[in-house]
Scaffold this active site. Structure first.
Site, PDB file in Angstrom:
ATOM      1  N   LYS A  71       0.804  -1.234   0.000  1.00  0.00           N
ATOM      2  CA  LYS A  71       0.000   0.000   0.000  1.00  0.00           C
ATOM      3  C   LYS A  71       0.833   1.278   0.000  1.00  0.00           C
ATOM      4  O   LYS A  71       0.450   2.264  -0.621  1.00  0.00           O
ATOM      5  CB  LYS A  71      -0.943   0.016   1.215  1.00  0.00           C
ATOM      6  CG  LYS A  71      -2.108  -0.946   1.095  1.00  0.00           C
ATOM      7  CD  LYS A  71      -3.055  -0.737   2.269  1.00  0.00           C
ATOM      8  CE  LYS A  71      -4.253  -1.633   2.190  1.00  0.00           C
ATOM      9  NZ  LYS A  71      -5.284  -1.271   3.175  1.00  0.00           N
ATOM     10  N   ASP A 108     -10.171   3.247   1.871  1.00  0.00           N
ATOM     11  CA  ASP A 108     -10.329   2.700   3.223  1.00  0.00           C
ATOM     12  C   ASP A 108     -11.096   3.654   4.136  1.00  0.00           C
ATOM     13  O   ASP A 108     -11.906   3.216   4.959  1.00  0.00           O
ATOM     14  CB  ASP A 108      -8.963   2.378   3.831  1.00  0.00           C
ATOM     15  CG  ASP A 108      -8.342   1.130   3.213  1.00  0.00           C
ATOM     16  OD1 ASP A 108      -9.087   0.250   2.763  1.00  0.00           O
ATOM     17  OD2 ASP A 108      -7.094   1.037   3.178  1.00  0.00           O
ATOM     18  N   GLY A 136      -1.127   2.973  13.433  1.00  0.00           N
ATOM     19  CA  GLY A 136      -0.508   2.354  12.263  1.00  0.00           C
ATOM     20  C   GLY A 136      -1.199   2.796  10.986  1.00  0.00           C
ATOM     21  O   GLY A 136      -1.851   3.843  10.931  1.00  0.00           O
TER      22      GLY A 136
HETATM   23  P1  ATR Z   1      -1.743  -1.536  10.449  1.00  0.00           P
HETATM   24  O1  ATR Z   1      -1.156  -1.015   9.183  1.00  0.00           O
HETATM   25  O2  ATR Z   1      -2.579  -2.767  10.253  1.00  0.00           O
HETATM   26  O3  ATR Z   1      -2.451  -0.506  11.255  1.00  0.00           O
HETATM   27  P2  ATR Z   1       0.742  -1.419  11.981  1.00  0.00           P
HETATM   28  O4  ATR Z   1       1.188  -0.243  11.214  1.00  0.00           O
HETATM   29  O5  ATR Z   1       1.718  -2.520  12.235  1.00  0.00           O
HETATM   30  O6  ATR Z   1      -0.490  -2.139  11.278  1.00  0.00           O
HETATM   31  O7  ATR Z   1       0.098  -0.922  13.354  1.00  0.00           O
HETATM   32  C1  ATR Z   1      -0.323  -1.798  14.332  1.00  0.00           C
HETATM   33  C2  ATR Z   1      -0.959  -1.025  15.468  1.00  0.00           C
HETATM   34  O8  ATR Z   1      -1.342  -1.952  16.481  1.00  0.00           O
HETATM   35  C3  ATR Z   1      -0.009  -0.045  16.117  1.00  0.00           C
HETATM   36  O9  ATR Z   1      -0.748   1.051  16.589  1.00  0.00           O
HETATM   37  C4  ATR Z   1       0.558  -0.858  17.273  1.00  0.00           C
HETATM   38  O10 ATR Z   1       1.062  -0.122  18.332  1.00  0.00           O
HETATM   39  P3  ATR Z   1       2.641   0.271  18.372  1.00  0.00           P
HETATM   40  O11 ATR Z   1       2.786   1.455  17.468  1.00  0.00           O
HETATM   41  O12 ATR Z   1       2.891   0.596  19.797  1.00  0.00           O
HETATM   42  O13 ATR Z   1       3.390  -0.937  17.889  1.00  0.00           O
HETATM   43  C5  ATR Z   1      -0.689  -1.586  17.696  1.00  0.00           C
HETATM   44  N1  ATR Z   1      -0.374  -2.764  18.510  1.00  0.00           N
HETATM   45  C6  ATR Z   1       0.196  -3.906  18.092  1.00  0.00           C
HETATM   46  N2  ATR Z   1       0.341  -4.760  19.115  1.00  0.00           N
HETATM   47  C7  ATR Z   1      -0.144  -4.137  20.224  1.00  0.00           C
HETATM   48  C8  ATR Z   1      -0.288  -4.486  21.610  1.00  0.00           C
HETATM   49  N3  ATR Z   1       0.106  -5.682  22.075  1.00  0.00           N
HETATM   50  N4  ATR Z   1      -0.857  -3.590  22.432  1.00  0.00           N
HETATM   51  C9  ATR Z   1      -1.248  -2.393  21.982  1.00  0.00           C
HETATM   52  N5  ATR Z   1      -1.143  -1.988  20.705  1.00  0.00           N
HETATM   53  C10 ATR Z   1      -0.598  -2.855  19.833  1.00  0.00           C
END
Ligand code: ATR
Length: 280
Positions: A71, A108, A136
């Site tokens: 993307k 989206d 994210g």
């Molecule tokens: P996407 O593109 O699907 O949004 P991403 O860019 O990898 O995926 O983002 C994942 C999101 O889930 C992020 O906000 C991440 O928080 P961090 O920036 O702190 O990594 C969040 N996330 C993933 N695992 C998490 C957890 N165990 N607890 C809280 N937030 C989590």
């Protein structure tokens, strides 16, 4: 539009790709609207994205969707990027134009707000603050959608605070970053709560969020759709909140893409939803 001597083609590029529900969605619509064509899964590694996109016009494709990991990379490949895709920082739909050039768009944000409208027709986006968990890629599209609908205040909360702060600075307007530790308190007076993280997805831990402070008339939204009812949505429903699952966003983002490629604005019906639900 359907043409007797042209087989309509579109697809979704990703790596991996076989889990994608988009072929089921678009092939259902092609059949439903009597269009002769196919929407195919295209397994394209990151190294092959540019060649694959450039091949679309030669192969007679009307365009394609993009999913992980393409993307963001597509932004730099397509000939023109829509202002919204630019703002979100990602392309989820490519349209092949008459002259063979490629336009990158992002539906989206549309999918998200259309899903909320479908499930909560009386929702007023300007009714109160929204709380968005996660910073994210998915969060970026949802922030754009909420801002453009006129949400007056967006409380953005992420486990890693610097990502929330960076997004709040970039999007500006009503977006304010709050510390992860304050996520429970931040629900006071909220009208909408959205989980944009992968927490609650099958195989992941539930989102760690206590809902006590959330008004019972707030709408609770999860972008996760496997399972359809995440632990967050289950606890929200139990305490009386209205909930919206993540499947609607997937279904509705497909509508403007299908229309851009094939000239028909398709409908999201209960039958379509049930057909996709049966594959989850
Ligand atoms: P996407 O593109 O699907 O949004 P991403 O860019 O990898 O995926 O983002 C994942 C999101 O889930 C992020 O906000 C991440 O928080 P961090 O920036 O702190 O990594 C969040 N996330 C993933 N695992 C998490 C957890 N165990 N607890 C809280 N937030 C989590």
């Amino acid at each position: 539009m359907s043409h007797p001597d042209r087989f309509l083609l579109a697809g979704v590029m990703g790596w991996p790709i076989m889990h994608s529900r988009s072929p089921k969605l678009h092939n259902y619509w092609l059949e439903r609207y009597g269009l002769v064509g196919a929407y195919v899964p295209l397994a394209i590694p990151a190294s092959g994205l540019e060649a694959a996109l450039r091949a679309l016009p030669a192969l007679g494709f009307s365009g394609c969707n993009l999913t992980i990991p393409h993307k963001e990379a597509a932004l730099r490949i397509v000939d023109e990027v829509s202002p919204l895709a630019q703002r979100i920082g990602a392309v989820n739909c490519v349209v092949v134009r008459e002259d063979g050039s490629l336009e990158g768009r992002n539906y989206d944000a549309f999918g998200f707000t259309a899903s909320l409208r479908e499930r909560a027709p009386d929702l007023r986006f300007d009714a109160g603050p929204a709380v968005v968990i996660g910073a994210g890629g998915a969060s970026r599209a949802i922030l754009a959608g909420l801002i453009d609908e006129g949400v007056p205040e967006i409380r953005l909360i992420n486990r890693s605070p610097e990502r929330a702060q960076a997004l709040a600075a970039e999007f500006g307007g009503p977006v304010r970053a709050l510390p992860w530790e304050e996520r429970g308190q931040a629900l006071h007076g909220a009208a909408i709560l959205v989980n944009t993280t992968s927490q609650g997805m099958v195989g992941e831990a539930p989102l760690d969020l206590a809902l006590e402070a959330l008004p019972v008339d707030a709408l609770v939204v999860d972008i996760v759709y496997v399972p359809l009812e995440t632990p967050l949505l289950a606890s929200a429903r139990t305490r009386g909140n209205r909930t919206v699952d993540g499947l609607g966003m997937l279904l509705h983002q497909g509508r403007p893409a299908f229309e851009a490629w094939f000239g028909v604005d398709p409908q999201v019906t209960p039958e379509l939803r049930a057909m996709i639900e049966a594959t989850l």
